[in-house]
Write a protein that holds these residues in place. Structure first.
Motif, mmCIF file in Angstrom:
data_model
loop_
_atom_site.group_PDB
_atom_site.id
_atom_site.type_symbol
_atom_site.label_atom_id
_atom_site.label_comp_id
_atom_site.label_asym_id
_atom_site.label_seq_id
_atom_site.Cartn_x
_atom_site.Cartn_y
_atom_site.Cartn_z
ATOM 1 N N ILE A 54 8.906 -9.268 3.700
ATOM 2 C CA ILE A 54 8.642 -10.302 2.708
ATOM 3 C C ILE A 54 9.879 -11.172 2.621
ATOM 4 O O ILE A 54 10.970 -10.694 2.273
ATOM 5 N N HIS A 55 9.698 -12.423 2.996
ATOM 6 C CA HIS A 55 10.851 -13.308 3.078
ATOM 7 C C HIS A 55 10.912 -14.192 1.840
ATOM 8 O O HIS A 55 9.979 -14.901 1.513
ATOM 9 N N LEU A 56 12.056 -14.119 1.140
ATOM 10 C CA LEU A 56 12.235 -14.905 -0.080
ATOM 11 C C LEU A 56 13.233 -16.036 0.162
ATOM 12 O O LEU A 56 14.230 -15.849 0.861
ATOM 13 N N LYS A 103 0.831 -1.211 0.000
ATOM 14 C CA LYS A 103 0.000 0.000 0.000
ATOM 15 C C LYS A 103 0.864 1.260 0.000
ATOM 16 O O LYS A 103 2.016 1.220 0.413
ATOM 17 N N LYS A 104 0.238 2.350 -0.405
ATOM 18 C CA LYS A 104 0.937 3.635 -0.418
ATOM 19 C C LYS A 104 1.432 3.972 0.984
ATOM 20 O O LYS A 104 0.695 3.823 1.964
ATOM 21 N N GLY A 105 2.684 4.387 1.069
ATOM 22 C CA GLY A 105 3.228 4.814 2.348
ATOM 23 C C GLY A 105 3.784 3.696 3.207
ATOM 24 O O GLY A 105 4.310 3.960 4.288
ATOM 25 N N GLU A 106 3.682 2.461 2.732
ATOM 26 C CA GLU A 106 4.216 1.355 3.535
ATOM 27 C C GLU A 106 5.743 1.298 3.450
ATOM 28 O O GLU A 106 6.340 1.703 2.446
ATOM 29 N N PHE A 107 6.324 0.756 4.508
ATOM 30 C CA PHE A 107 7.762 0.503 4.551
ATOM 31 C C PHE A 107 7.932 -1.009 4.533
ATOM 32 O O PHE A 107 7.503 -1.693 5.463
ATOM 33 N N VAL A 108 8.514 -1.517 3.441
ATOM 34 C CA VAL A 108 8.545 -2.963 3.221
ATOM 35 C C VAL A 108 9.988 -3.449 3.087
ATOM 36 O O VAL A 108 10.809 -2.815 2.425
ATOM 37 N N LEU A 109 10.267 -4.577 3.710
ATOM 38 C CA LEU A 109 11.587 -5.205 3.574
ATOM 39 C C LEU A 109 11.483 -6.443 2.707
ATOM 40 O O LEU A 109 10.576 -7.248 2.903
ATOM 41 N N PHE A 110 12.421 -6.605 1.776
ATOM 42 C CA PHE A 110 12.602 -7.883 1.105
ATOM 43 C C PHE A 110 13.799 -8.533 1.767
ATOM 44 O O PHE A 110 14.925 -8.004 1.702
ATOM 45 N N HIS A 111 13.556 -9.656 2.391
ATOM 46 C CA HIS A 111 14.594 -10.295 3.165
ATOM 47 C C HIS A 111 14.888 -11.665 2.592
ATOM 48 O O HIS A 111 13.998 -12.330 2.095
ATOM 49 N N GLY A 112 16.141 -12.093 2.660
ATOM 50 C CA GLY A 112 16.492 -13.431 2.174
ATOM 51 C C GLY A 112 17.978 -13.526 1.924
ATOM 52 O O GLY A 112 18.657 -12.511 1.780
ATOM 53 N N VAL A 113 18.479 -14.748 1.859
ATOM 54 C CA VAL A 113 19.925 -14.938 1.675
ATOM 55 C C VAL A 113 20.324 -14.530 0.259
ATOM 56 O O VAL A 113 19.472 -14.301 -0.606
ATOM 57 N N SER A 114 21.623 -14.459 0.039
ATOM 58 C CA SER A 114 22.160 -14.125 -1.276
ATOM 59 C C SER A 114 21.626 -15.106 -2.322
ATOM 60 O O SER A 114 21.642 -16.319 -2.104
#
Ligand SMILES: Nc1ncnc2c1ncn2[C@@H]1O[C@H](COP(=O)(O)OP(=O)(O)OP(=O)(O)O)[C@@H](O)[C@H]1O
Ligand SMILES: [Mg+2]
Length: 222
Positions: free
Chosen positions: A213-215, A29-40
């Protein structure tokens, strides 16, 4: 404001398809702070690049601010990217022989603004990014943290609503990481949508993260 459905990006390696990201669906959503997390190698940069309009998906749907960017022709996509997205790459991608001021003003060139308006916007961005004092320095002479703040100012100058950062703390020392996090907090308060790809655990401690968001191997696991 960012909708992703069944997104795939694969590379053809000989006869095999290698999936850098596989069947990703998410919304931000607009204004959200999102992390994409995961190993190399888990697909963070790939996903970030597609959202930023730097790369194209192999299949699936992505819309950003109601624009179906998976379907946009190249010319429109680059215009969209210039207007809507501020990108902070891991290696900053500055024009090293130009001044900070010129680097920051570069994205405004296609916008046909008056010099006065350009100056106003550049100065405002330099201030938010805490780098006004280096406006006239040549980019190649900056420290790593200063280069990053120059890249942040450049990402802000078109007043993009979405800021994406790829591994922003990888090349910074502790003091510069703190400065960077302060700037991100400021941008969050300005209601920018912020997406950060990282494996730095420092981000998980921040109290203003809306989604992590965990990849894993290109798949969204949580
Ligand atoms: N041009 C390409 N050709 C083939 N495979 C690629 C290509 N670009 C990326 N990949 C593969 O896609 C996978 C995901 O890469 P990606 O750069 O998205 O990972 P990442 O999570 O950002 O990793 P890192 O934390 O190291 O930056 C990796 O296995 C990578 O080798
Ligand atoms: Mg990466």
């Amino acid at each position: 404001m960012i909708e992703i459905k069944n997104l795939n990006r694969y590379y053809q390696v000989g006869k095999e398809r290698f999936y850098a990201i596989r069947d990703i669906s998410l919304s931000i959503k607009k204004g959200e702070f999102v992390l994409f997390h995961g190993v190399s190698g888990s697909g963070k940069t790939t996903l970030l690049s597609i959202i930023a309009g730097v790369d194209r998906p192999s299949s699936g749907m992505i819309s950003v601010n109601n624009e179906l960017i998976s379907k946009l022709p190249d010319q429109h996509l680059s215009r969209f990217r210039n207007r809507e997205i501020g990108i902070i790459f891991q290696h900053y991608n500055l024009l090293e022989s130009l001044t900070v001021y010129d680097n920051v003003s570069a994205p405004l060139i296609p916008e046909r603004l008056s010099l006065k308006e350009i100056d106003k916007r550049v100065k405002k961005s330099l201030k938010i990014a805490n780098i006004s004092h280096k406006a006239n320095s040549i980019a190649s002479t900056l420290s790593g943290g200063e280069k990053q703040r120059c890249a942040i100012a450049r990402a802000l100058v078109t007043d993009a609503s979405i800021i994406v950062c790829d591994e922003p703390t990888a090349n910074l020392d502790r003091a510069n990481i703190d400065i960077f996090l302060d700037i991100l907090k400021k941008l969050h308060k300005l209601n920018k949508t912020i997406i950060v790809s990282t494996h730095d655990p420092i981000f998980q401690k921040l109290d203003y993260i809306d989604q992590i968001i965990h990849l894993e191997d290109g798949v969204l696991v949580s």
